[in-house]
Design a protein around this motif. Structure first.
Motif, PDB file in Angstrom:
ATOM      1  N   ILE A 184       0.837  -1.207   0.000  1.00 61.08           N
ATOM      2  CA  ILE A 184       0.000   0.000   0.000  1.00 61.08           C
ATOM      3  C   ILE A 184       0.865   1.247   0.000  1.00 61.08           C
ATOM      4  CG2 ILE A 184      -1.755   1.223   1.299  1.00 61.08           C
ATOM      5  CD1 ILE A 184      -2.962  -1.369   1.979  1.00 61.08           C
ATOM      6  N   LEU A 214       1.715   1.839  -3.487  1.00 61.83           N
ATOM      7  CA  LEU A 214       0.562   2.396  -4.208  1.00 61.83           C
ATOM      8  C   LEU A 214       0.407   3.881  -3.920  1.00 61.83           C
ATOM      9  CD1 LEU A 214      -2.143  -0.363  -3.896  1.00 61.83           C
ATOM     10  CD2 LEU A 214      -0.771   0.256  -5.837  1.00 61.83           C
ATOM     11  N   VAL A 266       2.616   5.783  -6.076  1.00 59.85           N
ATOM     12  CA  VAL A 266       2.092   5.906  -7.434  1.00 59.85           C
ATOM     13  C   VAL A 266       1.096   7.068  -7.512  1.00 59.85           C
ATOM     14  CG1 VAL A 266       0.691   4.768  -9.162  1.00 59.85           C
ATOM     15  CG2 VAL A 266       2.426   3.493  -7.972  1.00 59.85           C
ATOM     16  N   TYR A 267       0.204   7.151  -6.502  1.00 54.15           N
ATOM     17  CA  TYR A 267      -0.745   8.261  -6.505  1.00 54.15           C
ATOM     18  C   TYR A 267      -0.032   9.595  -6.336  1.00 54.15           C
ATOM     19  CZ  TYR A 267      -4.862   5.342  -6.372  1.00 54.15           C
ATOM     20  OH  TYR A 267      -5.845   4.468  -6.702  1.00 54.15           O
ATOM     21  N   TYR A 284       2.699  10.420  -7.631  1.00 53.95           N
ATOM     22  CA  TYR A 284       3.126  10.845  -8.964  1.00 53.95           C
ATOM     23  C   TYR A 284       2.013  11.656  -9.609  1.00 53.95           C
ATOM     24  CZ  TYR A 284       3.907  10.473 -13.955  1.00 53.95           C
ATOM     25  OH  TYR A 284       4.041  10.765 -15.280  1.00 53.95           O
ATOM     26  N   ARG A 285       0.758  11.146  -9.512  1.00 52.50           N
ATOM     27  CA  ARG A 285      -0.365  11.856 -10.116  1.00 52.50           C
ATOM     28  C   ARG A 285      -0.579  13.214  -9.443  1.00 52.50           C
ATOM     29  NH1 ARG A 285      -1.246  12.452 -14.472  1.00 52.50           N
ATOM     30  NH2 ARG A 285      -1.512  10.296 -15.092  1.00 52.50           N
ATOM     31  N   ASP A 325      -7.038  16.711 -11.102  1.00 52.71           N
ATOM     32  CA  ASP A 325      -6.285  15.466 -10.993  1.00 52.71           C
ATOM     33  C   ASP A 325      -5.632  15.358  -9.626  1.00 52.71           C
ATOM     34  OD1 ASP A 325      -6.241  14.131 -13.698  1.00 52.71           O
ATOM     35  OD2 ASP A 325      -5.759  16.184 -14.223  1.00 52.71           O
ATOM     36  N   ILE A 357      -6.625  16.696  -6.827  1.00 57.07           N
ATOM     37  CA  ILE A 357      -7.608  16.404  -5.773  1.00 57.07           C
ATOM     38  C   ILE A 357      -8.000  14.936  -5.800  1.00 57.07           C
ATOM     39  CG2 ILE A 357      -9.881  16.943  -4.887  1.00 57.07           C
ATOM     40  CD1 ILE A 357      -9.641  19.626  -6.075  1.00 57.07           C
ATOM     41  N   LEU A 358      -8.230  14.403  -7.001  1.00 53.54           N
ATOM     42  CA  LEU A 358      -8.610  12.988  -7.082  1.00 53.54           C
ATOM     43  C   LEU A 358      -7.496  12.110  -6.547  1.00 53.54           C
ATOM     44  CD1 LEU A 358     -10.525  12.253 -10.370  1.00 53.54           C
ATOM     45  CD2 LEU A 358     -11.349  12.389  -8.053  1.00 53.54           C
ATOM     46  N   ASN A 414      -7.575  12.184  -2.877  1.00 52.38           N
ATOM     47  CA  ASN A 414      -8.675  11.369  -2.374  1.00 52.38           C
ATOM     48  C   ASN A 414      -8.273   9.896  -2.360  1.00 52.38           C
ATOM     49  OD1 ASN A 414     -11.162  10.549  -1.583  1.00 52.38           O
ATOM     50  ND2 ASN A 414     -12.046  10.640  -3.633  1.00 52.38           N
ATOM     51  N   GLY A 415      -7.588   9.477  -3.446  1.00 52.30           N
ATOM     52  CA  GLY A 415      -7.115   8.099  -3.475  1.00 52.30           C
ATOM     53  C   GLY A 415      -6.144   7.823  -2.349  1.00 52.30           C
ATOM     54  N   LYS A 449      -6.362   5.059   0.724  1.00 51.60           N
ATOM     55  CA  LYS A 449      -5.299   4.116   1.047  1.00 51.60           C
ATOM     56  C   LYS A 449      -4.888   4.261   2.497  1.00 51.60           C
ATOM     57  CE  LYS A 449      -5.223   2.835  -3.044  1.00 51.60           C
ATOM     58  NZ  LYS A 449      -6.367   3.774  -3.160  1.00 51.60           N
ATOM     59  N   LEU A 464      -5.826  -6.222  -2.863  1.00 53.41           N
ATOM     60  CA  LEU A 464      -4.622  -5.512  -3.294  1.00 53.41           C
ATOM     61  C   LEU A 464      -4.481  -5.548  -4.809  1.00 53.41           C
ATOM     62  CD1 LEU A 464      -1.841  -6.403  -0.738  1.00 53.41           C
ATOM     63  CD2 LEU A 464      -3.033  -4.265  -1.066  1.00 53.41           C
ATOM     64  N   ALA A 468      -4.451   1.858  -9.372  1.00 53.28           N
ATOM     65  CA  ALA A 468      -3.298   2.753  -9.435  1.00 53.28           C
ATOM     66  C   ALA A 468      -2.746   2.818 -10.852  1.00 53.28           C
ATOM     67  CB  ALA A 468      -2.224   2.288  -8.459  1.00 53.28           C
ATOM     68  N   VAL A 527      -4.971   5.015 -12.814  1.00 50.50           N
ATOM     69  CA  VAL A 527      -4.791   6.444 -12.539  1.00 50.50           C
ATOM     70  C   VAL A 527      -3.590   6.981 -13.300  1.00 50.50           C
ATOM     71  CG1 VAL A 527      -4.152   8.050 -10.716  1.00 50.50           C
ATOM     72  CG2 VAL A 527      -6.005   6.471 -10.369  1.00 50.50           C
ATOM     73  N   ILE A 528      -2.564   6.140 -13.504  1.00 52.11           N
ATOM     74  CA  ILE A 528      -1.420   6.607 -14.282  1.00 52.11           C
ATOM     75  C   ILE A 528      -1.715   6.583 -15.786  1.00 52.11           C
ATOM     76  CG2 ILE A 528       0.961   6.056 -14.907  1.00 52.11           C
ATOM     77  CD1 ILE A 528       0.679   7.270 -12.208  1.00 52.11           C
ATOM     78  N   VAL A 564      -8.969  13.632 -16.451  1.00 56.53           N
ATOM     79  CA  VAL A 564      -9.434  13.558 -15.062  1.00 56.53           C
ATOM     80  C   VAL A 564     -10.728  12.758 -14.954  1.00 56.53           C
ATOM     81  CG1 VAL A 564     -10.543  15.809 -15.225  1.00 56.53           C
ATOM     82  CG2 VAL A 564      -9.955  14.909 -13.014  1.00 56.53           C
ATOM     83  N   ARG A 596      -9.903   9.049 -15.193  1.00 57.72           N
ATOM     84  CA  ARG A 596      -9.170   8.597 -14.011  1.00 57.72           C
ATOM     85  C   ARG A 596     -10.102   8.336 -12.838  1.00 57.72           C
ATOM     86  NH1 ARG A 596      -5.124  13.015 -15.257  1.00 57.72           N
ATOM     87  NH2 ARG A 596      -3.952  11.955 -16.864  1.00 57.72           N
ATOM     88  N   LEU A 598     -10.414   5.240 -10.010  1.00 62.10           N
ATOM     89  CA  LEU A 598     -10.551   5.402  -8.562  1.00 62.10           C
ATOM     90  C   LEU A 598     -11.790   4.693  -8.062  1.00 62.10           C
ATOM     91  CD1 LEU A 598      -9.581   8.978  -7.481  1.00 62.10           C
ATOM     92  CD2 LEU A 598      -8.779   6.830  -6.597  1.00 62.10           C
ATOM     93  N   ILE A 648     -17.376  12.863  -3.265  1.00 60.12           N
ATOM     94  CA  ILE A 648     -16.180  13.672  -3.559  1.00 60.12           C
ATOM     95  C   ILE A 648     -15.900  13.656  -5.055  1.00 60.12           C
ATOM     96  CG2 ILE A 648     -13.727  13.944  -3.188  1.00 60.12           C
ATOM     97  CD1 ILE A 648     -13.899  13.008  -0.542  1.00 60.12           C
ATOM     98  N   THR A 701     -15.859  17.041  -7.323  1.00 57.12           N
ATOM     99  CA  THR A 701     -14.639  17.451  -8.013  1.00 57.12           C
ATOM    100  C   THR A 701     -14.865  17.527  -9.514  1.00 57.12           C
ATOM    101  OG1 THR A 701     -13.491  16.201  -6.340  1.00 57.12           O
ATOM    102  CG2 THR A 701     -12.208  16.991  -8.182  1.00 57.12           C
TER     103      THR A 701
END
Lengths: 90, 160, 99, 147
Positions: A12, A15, A18-19, A21-22, A31, A33-34, A37-38, A42, C13, C20, C23-24, C29, C32, C36, C78, C82
């Motif tokens: 985790i 992970l 990774v988020y 990076y975004r 982007d 904010i999302l 949120n992710g 986590k 997981l 994840a 998202v990349i 947006v 993505r 999520l 949310i 957004t």
């Protein structure tokens, strides 16, 4: 002693990176904010896994609940601010 | 002005308190009860007192169906993301609805967002704007099965 | 040693990782947020039920269920708020070019 | 002026979750001694439950009465804290030594329990009032800049 739960914890964490990076990369503020949120989702999962690692699940679950509540209010406030900022400028 | 909503709210909050607290001695139970009553009283505005209560039994029956939908579309989106070609075809869908009550529209909007592949963007009492990720999700949306389910939840009470 | 709880967490997981990656990889947006959505629903569900199975039935399991319920209600809101702000402020959704 | 959020989904969320957040804050406050939490966290959650309706329904939303009176509430919280803290000092003990509280017919441990609960309530009131008034003053600042 290394258990499977340590492994889950590590996954985790990766992970979340990774988020991150975004969140840093963007390109728009939505982007980010999302992504945040992710990350908070986590973090909530991480708290419960941490609770089972330390055998204090009932304690960490309380923290996770409070965190979830504060997360939604933060997200809503930022979303509303971004929505109204532009209409005020015009 | 009927206090039914107030009593129902108090009972619901008190049940939640017992779940949270887990202590059944007199001190915690009484604090929980008076706290629940106080919170219900603070948060009930006079114009909300006469609202019809939610059809809870039907709502509970709706949830497993929603969960199955979520599982199906999650697998679909998983397949799309792991596909090296990334076969997406995003679009905005205008989705007029005649569910009527606000609660039903909110339930519809939230169910649509909860199902991966579709996200509610704009919502008003007669129309929703939805972003769909690929063809399969937008076909699913066009079939209106979700709206029918929700209409069943909310309207069959009025007919009987 | 593969018990019910670890199996469930592994499945969860997997979904979290897929989200994840999405998202990349996904282009804008709006798409993505779909990725999520997988995390918010299935990933959370499997991981949290796995953790709940870990200690057997206790009061903490009820609270894990409450967390799950809260996440299922709050995260769509949310996302909705957004994305609505994004659309109203002139972010256009990415559209596949016709070939 | 804080305008209402015009999405029905957000309105419904605020109406459903405000009481639940308040109940959770009460739980965090009462169970402060055997779970994580206590005054500060409960205060934050109470403040959140006031801010959520303001975000959703605008400043005319529920509990808007608090706007001017939040500071008074905070002062009451500090008074509660200082009062319970100073009472043992006057009676010859140390500051915040709950065992010395003059509550008739109670064991020392029970006195400690009630003393801690009183202190925590004071902290909760102060923290909640401060957070809410910070939120309101941010709004006023934004208004001046907008003019």
């Amino acid at each position: 002693m290394i258990t499977l739960y340590h492994f889950f914890f590590l996954t985790i964490t990766i992970l979340i990176l990774v988020y991150m990076y975004r969140v840093f990369r963007g390109p728009t503020v939505y982007d980010r904010i999302l992504g945040l949120n992710g990350i908070s989702t986590k973090a909530i999962i991480m708290l419960t896994i941490l609770g089972s690692l330390y055998e204090r699940l009932e304690m960490f679950v309380d923290i996770a609940l409070g965190y979830a509540v504060l997360n939604i209010i933060g997200g809503l406030a930022v979303g509303k601010y971004l929505e109204q900022k532009r209409t005020r400028e015009c | 002005m009927s206090p039914r909503t107030l009593i129902l709210k108090t009972i619901g909050l008190f049940g939640l308190w017992i779940l949270l607290s887990g202590k059944l001695d007199a001190f915690h139970l009484s604090i929980g009860f008076f706290g629940a009553a106080l919170i219900a009283w603070i948060n009930t505005e006079p114009q909300h007192l006469d609202e019809p209560p939610l059809p809870l039994a039907r709502l509970v029956l709706y949830l497993p169906w929603l969960f199955w939908e979520v599982v199906k579309s999650s697998l679909n989106i998983t397949k799309i993301i792991l596909d090296p070609k990334l076969p997406i075809n995003p679009r905005l869908v205008q989705y007029p609805t005649n569910l009527g009550s606000n609660t039903a529209v909110v339930l519809l909007g939230n169910s649509i967002t909860l199902t991966p592949g579709t996200v509610t963007i704009e919502v008003s009492s007669s129309k929703l704007v939805i972003h769909a990720l690929d063809d399969e999700s937008s076909n699913e949306l066009e079939s209106r099965s979700m709206e029918q389910k929700i209409a069943e939840v909310f309207h069959s009470r009025g007919q009987t | 040693m593969l018990t019910v709880d670890t199996l469930l967490i592994f499945i969860g997981l997997f979904f979290l990782t897929v989200a994840a990656i999405g998202v990349i990889r996904l282009p804008d947006v709006f798409s993505r947020s779909h990725a999520l959505g997988i995390t918010d629903t299935l990933g959370n569900f499997f991981v949290l039920t796995g953790v709940a199975f870990y200690q057997g039935l206790t009061l903490a399991d009820v609270k894990i269920f409450l967390i799950l319920l809260a996440l299922w209600h709050l995260n769509p809101v949310i996302s909705h708020a957004t994305l609505r702000a994004a659309l109203r402020n002139g972010v256009r959704p990415w559209i596949k070019e016709k070939k | 002026m804080i305008r209402p959020h015009d999405s029905v989904i957000v309105h419904t969320l605020a109406r459903v979750f405000t009481p639940i957040i308040q109940l959770f804050a009460l739980y965090v406050l009462i169970h402060g001694h055997d779970s994580p939490g206590g005054g500060f966290q409960a205060g934050t959650l109470f403040a959140a439950s006031v801010i959520l309706p303001v975000i959703a329904f605008g400043i005319q939303g529920s509990l808007a009465v608090l706007e001017r009176r939040a500071i008074i509430l905070g002062a009451v919280g500090i008074l509660l804290y200082a009062g319970i803290g100073l009472l043992p000092l006057i009676l010859g003990g140390e500051f915040l030594n709950y065992g010395e509280l003059p509550i008739p017919g109670m064991e020392t441990s029970a006195r400690r329990h009630w003393g801690i609960l009183g202190i925590e309530t004071g902290v909760t009131l102060t923290v909640a009032a401060t957070a809410v008034s910070i939120y309101y003053s941010l709004r006023e600042r934004g208004e001046e800049e907008g003019k």
